[in-house]
Scaffold this motif. Structure first.
Motif, mmCIF file in Angstrom:
data_model
loop_
_atom_site.group_PDB
_atom_site.id
_atom_site.type_symbol
_atom_site.label_atom_id
_atom_site.label_comp_id
_atom_site.label_asym_id
_atom_site.label_seq_id
_atom_site.Cartn_x
_atom_site.Cartn_y
_atom_site.Cartn_z
ATOM 1 N N SER A 145 2.609 17.989 10.011
ATOM 2 C CA SER A 145 3.558 16.870 10.018
ATOM 3 C C SER A 145 3.034 15.691 9.211
ATOM 4 N N LEU A 146 1.753 15.380 9.383
ATOM 5 C CA LEU A 146 1.171 14.257 8.645
ATOM 6 C C LEU A 146 1.135 14.530 7.147
ATOM 7 N N ALA A 147 0.942 15.779 6.764
ATOM 8 C CA ALA A 147 0.962 16.110 5.340
ATOM 9 C C ALA A 147 2.341 15.830 4.744
ATOM 10 N N GLY A 148 3.404 16.276 5.439
ATOM 11 C CA GLY A 148 4.754 15.984 4.963
ATOM 12 C C GLY A 148 5.062 14.500 4.990
ATOM 13 N N TRP A 149 4.609 13.814 6.031
ATOM 14 C CA TRP A 149 4.866 12.372 6.152
ATOM 15 C C TRP A 149 4.143 11.603 5.057
ATOM 16 N N ALA A 150 2.888 11.982 4.769
ATOM 17 C CA ALA A 150 2.141 11.304 3.709
ATOM 18 C C ALA A 150 2.835 11.468 2.360
ATOM 19 N N LEU A 151 3.358 12.663 2.094
ATOM 20 C CA LEU A 151 4.118 12.848 0.857
ATOM 21 C C LEU A 151 5.333 11.934 0.829
ATOM 22 N N ALA A 152 5.993 11.807 1.965
ATOM 23 C CA ALA A 152 7.175 10.941 2.030
ATOM 24 C C ALA A 152 6.819 9.499 1.738
ATOM 25 N N GLU A 153 5.657 9.034 2.247
ATOM 26 C CA GLU A 153 5.278 7.637 2.087
ATOM 27 C C GLU A 153 4.825 7.291 0.670
ATOM 28 N N THR A 154 4.633 8.300 -0.187
ATOM 29 C CA THR A 154 4.320 7.990 -1.584
ATOM 30 C C THR A 154 5.531 7.407 -2.299
ATOM 31 N N GLY A 155 6.670 7.416 -1.665
ATOM 32 C CA GLY A 155 7.915 6.931 -2.255
ATOM 33 C C GLY A 155 8.984 7.987 -2.334
ATOM 34 N N GLY A 188 -3.535 10.242 8.483
ATOM 35 C CA GLY A 188 -3.007 9.204 9.367
ATOM 36 C C GLY A 188 -3.303 7.814 8.853
ATOM 37 N N GLY A 189 -4.530 7.600 8.361
ATOM 38 C CA GLY A 189 -4.887 6.291 7.809
ATOM 39 C C GLY A 189 -4.069 5.950 6.579
ATOM 40 N N GLY A 190 -3.855 6.930 5.712
ATOM 41 C CA GLY A 190 -3.063 6.682 4.508
ATOM 42 C C GLY A 190 -1.627 6.325 4.836
ATOM 43 N N ILE A 191 -1.050 7.006 5.821
ATOM 44 C CA ILE A 191 0.325 6.699 6.233
ATOM 45 C C ILE A 191 0.404 5.293 6.827
ATOM 46 N N TRP A 192 -0.550 4.960 7.694
ATOM 47 C CA TRP A 192 -0.549 3.641 8.329
ATOM 48 C C TRP A 192 -0.656 2.523 7.299
ATOM 49 N N LEU A 193 -1.544 2.685 6.330
ATOM 50 C CA LEU A 193 -1.708 1.654 5.302
ATOM 51 C C LEU A 193 -0.482 1.562 4.408
ATOM 52 N N ALA A 194 0.098 2.730 4.065
ATOM 53 C CA ALA A 194 1.278 2.730 3.199
ATOM 54 C C ALA A 194 2.447 2.023 3.867
ATOM 55 N N ARG A 195 2.644 2.249 5.145
ATOM 56 C CA ARG A 195 3.747 1.615 5.861
ATOM 57 C C ARG A 195 3.481 0.123 6.095
ATOM 58 N N ARG A 196 2.236 -0.226 6.324
ATOM 59 C CA ARG A 196 1.894 -1.626 6.571
ATOM 60 C C ARG A 196 2.055 -2.467 5.309
ATOM 61 N N ARG A 197 1.634 -1.914 4.188
ATOM 62 C CA ARG A 197 1.676 -2.665 2.929
ATOM 63 C C ARG A 197 2.921 -2.359 2.105
ATOM 64 N N GLU A 198 3.722 -1.401 2.588
ATOM 65 C CA GLU A 198 4.954 -1.005 1.899
ATOM 66 C C GLU A 198 4.695 -0.595 0.452
ATOM 67 N N ARG A 199 3.603 0.117 0.286
ATOM 68 C CA ARG A 199 3.248 0.643 -1.034
ATOM 69 C C ARG A 199 2.810 2.092 -0.876
ATOM 70 N N GLY A 200 3.191 2.930 -1.848
ATOM 71 C CA GLY A 200 2.906 4.351 -1.737
ATOM 72 C C GLY A 200 1.529 4.766 -2.208
ATOM 73 N N GLY A 201 0.800 3.848 -2.830
ATOM 74 C CA GLY A 201 -0.505 4.203 -3.379
ATOM 75 C C GLY A 201 -1.495 4.661 -2.326
ATOM 76 N N GLN A 202 -1.450 4.046 -1.148
ATOM 77 C CA GLN A 202 -2.397 4.418 -0.098
ATOM 78 C C GLN A 202 -2.145 5.835 0.404
#
Length: 312
Positions: A7-17, A150-164
């Protein structure tokens, strides 16, 4: 791998934009990343590749090529139903079916790539081939990979940027690649360690926390052996080789038991390091099939099957 990791793998891909490419983009990626595990509900199926966990739905044909369009279609139907009932917000992004299909494919690919990493293995070319593939790059639940994603998703959502999120995915890929390299080193070290075995099958199972360590299991001439590999203690040798045990699979009684019941046939089609224990009492023999990869006490009840046969 566990479904949280998928799930986190799919979510992390989603948070890249990617989730912004279409309505239900996040759902497509997360659901597709878990979709191949639908086979756990089909153990009753008469078609063996589907009934086999990590068979058809985890292969390139079933899990990667055929299933994603069905998921995209289901999400499209759900969206149409929500639109008809006014459940879609006015400012919601549009639904683009092409992107929905593409994201479903992208999420689905992550599943076999991750499951390929542990000793449970997958039938990558099912149903054309029953061969199992594994790289031994991860324990089935890797806290390190969970933390990265999990850390990458949290940072991406907090900063609203997909780079993390992208960085987390890249770090996870590097981590997996490094662990695949360690397992390859472990297998080579086994061949250089006394008594210099020439096994026909080897598994190098990573530890969950001390990811650089490997529990080695190998088979040679019908004998199962165990050992340990720690590159920090010696990159060129496998240590702790204890007493070897015969797998007993060539015994006539075991061969008879292997064909005696549907459960035994199914178990041995799945098992890649089968071992058999034979107990005879009076005119009855009990043959217990297990798998040397999963011989710990916690696994004993879930990873074996028993066949009773007349012995007189």
């Amino acid at each position: 791998m566990d479904n949280l990791t998928h799930s986190l793998a799919g979510w992390a891909l989603a948070e890249t934009g990617l989730k912004r490419r279409t309505r239900k983009g996040l759902a497509a990626l997360v659901l597709a990343a878990n979709m191949p595990d639908i086979d756990v509900f089909f153990g009753w199926a008469p078609w063996a590749p589907l009934a086999m966990h990590r068979g058809f739905t985890h292969g390139l044909v079933g899990g990667v090529v055929l299933m994603p369009p069905f998921l995209a279609a289901l999400l499209w139907l759900l969206d149409r139903w929500e639109v008809s009932r006014g459940k879609i917000a006015a400012d919601a992004p549009p639904l683009r079916f092409g992107w929905l299909v593409l994201l479903s494919y992208l999420g689905a690919i992550t599943h076999p790539l991750l499951d390929l990493q542990n000793v449970y293995a997958i039938q990558l070319f099912s149903p054309m081939s029953e061969e199992w593939f594994h790289t031994d790059g991860l324990f089935i639940v890797s806290p390190w990979l969970l933390a990265m994603l999990g850390g990458g998703i949290w940072l991406a959502r907090r900063r609203e940027r997909g780079g993390q999120a992208l960085l987390a995915l890249a770090a996870g890929a590097v981590f997996i690649g490094a662990n695949m390299g360690i397992s390859a080193m472990a297998c080579q070290a086994l061949l250089r360690s006394e008594p210099y075995p020439q096994p026909d099958r080897v598994f190098a199972s990573p530890a969950p926390l001390r990811f650089w360590k490997r529990d080695m299991i190998w088979r040679e001439n019908g004998v199962i052996s165990f050992g340990h590999y720690d590159p920090l203690q010696g990159a060129l040798r496998v240590t702790g080789q204890g007493a070897s045990v015969p797998d007993n699979m060539a015994l006539p009684l075991v061969q008879q038991a292997a064909r005696a019941t549907p459960d035994a046939v199914k178990f041995l089609a799945w098992s890649q390091m089968p071992v058999a224990r034979v107990k005879t009492q009076g005119c009855q023999a009990t043959v217990t099939f297990a798998d040397a990869r999963f011989t710990g006490p916690a696994m004993a009840r879930n990873f074996n099957t028993v066949v009773n046969l007349p012995a007189c």
